[in-house]
Write a protein that holds these residues in place. Structure first.
Motif, PDB file in Angstrom:
ATOM      1  N   SER A   1       0.846  -1.197   0.000  1.00 53.67           N
ATOM      2  CA  SER A   1       0.000   0.000   0.000  1.00 53.67           C
ATOM      3  C   SER A   1       0.882   1.247   0.000  1.00 53.67           C
TER       4      SER A   1
ATOM      5  N   GLU B   1      -5.740  -6.410   3.241  1.00 51.51           N
ATOM      6  CA  GLU B   1      -6.661  -6.326   2.105  1.00 51.51           C
ATOM      7  C   GLU B   1      -5.915  -5.945   0.834  1.00 51.51           C
ATOM      8  N   SER B   2      -4.867  -5.139   0.965  1.00 50.65           N
ATOM      9  CA  SER B   2      -4.056  -4.763  -0.189  1.00 50.65           C
ATOM     10  C   SER B   2      -3.255  -5.942  -0.738  1.00 50.65           C
TER      11      SER B   2
END
Length: 172
Positions: free
Chosen positions: A38, A157-158
């Motif tokens: 991220s 999540e990334s």
């Protein structure tokens, strides 16, 4: 059902944040845990190292010991580092040991209002305008773990799209 003590309740809330980190790294390879997917410069591995190190420091303060570098800036900086051969499993083992040690220190503490004398070079980073009590250090750990658990959710999540609710086994 008995009402938990304040210490037990606060440790339970801290334990929830420990679980969030366990979930965030679950099923990842060591390479994935070290990745920086991220805009943040943090990896899950470095973030986990940091919060575990902070819990070790808090346990030290409550117990009146110091197992980290004497220089607080050096200790904080090194707390983000992950050894080349350290695995996610190693980090979870460190988390478990730190959590047990901190919980034991809190449960053995007879007075959450006991003021802990922090050196000025440490206190300046924690100053909230209140005395540094055992309770403050415990609540500060909850704050730190919760803040960084949110970071961990985003980083995870990334990496692979897994969300915190799914990793915790919940569906909404």
């Amino acid at each position: 059902m008995s009402i938990p003590t304040e210490s037990d309740l606060l440790l339970q809330i801290l334990g929830n944040q420990h679980n969030a980190f366990r979930n965030a790294v679950s099923g990842l390879t060591d390479e994935q845990a070290r990745s920086v997917p991220s805009a943040s410069s943090m990896s899950l591995a470095s973030l986990l190292a940091h919060v575990v190190d902070g819990e070790v420091a808090a346990a030290d303060r409550v117990a009146g010991t110091n197992t980290r570098a004497a220089d607080p800036v050096a200790a904080w900086t090194s707390g983000w580092l992950v050894a080349d051969d350290e695995t996610v499993a190693d980090q979870i083992t460190r988390l478990e040991a730190a959590a047990v040690r901190f919980a034991q220190a809190i449960r053995e503490e007879p007075d959450l209002d006991r003021v802990i004398d922090l050196p000025d070079d440490v206190a300046r980073y924690l100053d909230q305008g209140v005395p540094f009590t055992v309770r403050f250090l415990l609540i500060h750990q909850i704050e730190e773990w919760a803040r960084h658990a949110g970071h961990a959710d985003i980083i995870r999540e990334s990496i692979d799209g897994a969300t915190a609710d799914a990793l915790a086994g919940r569906t909404w």
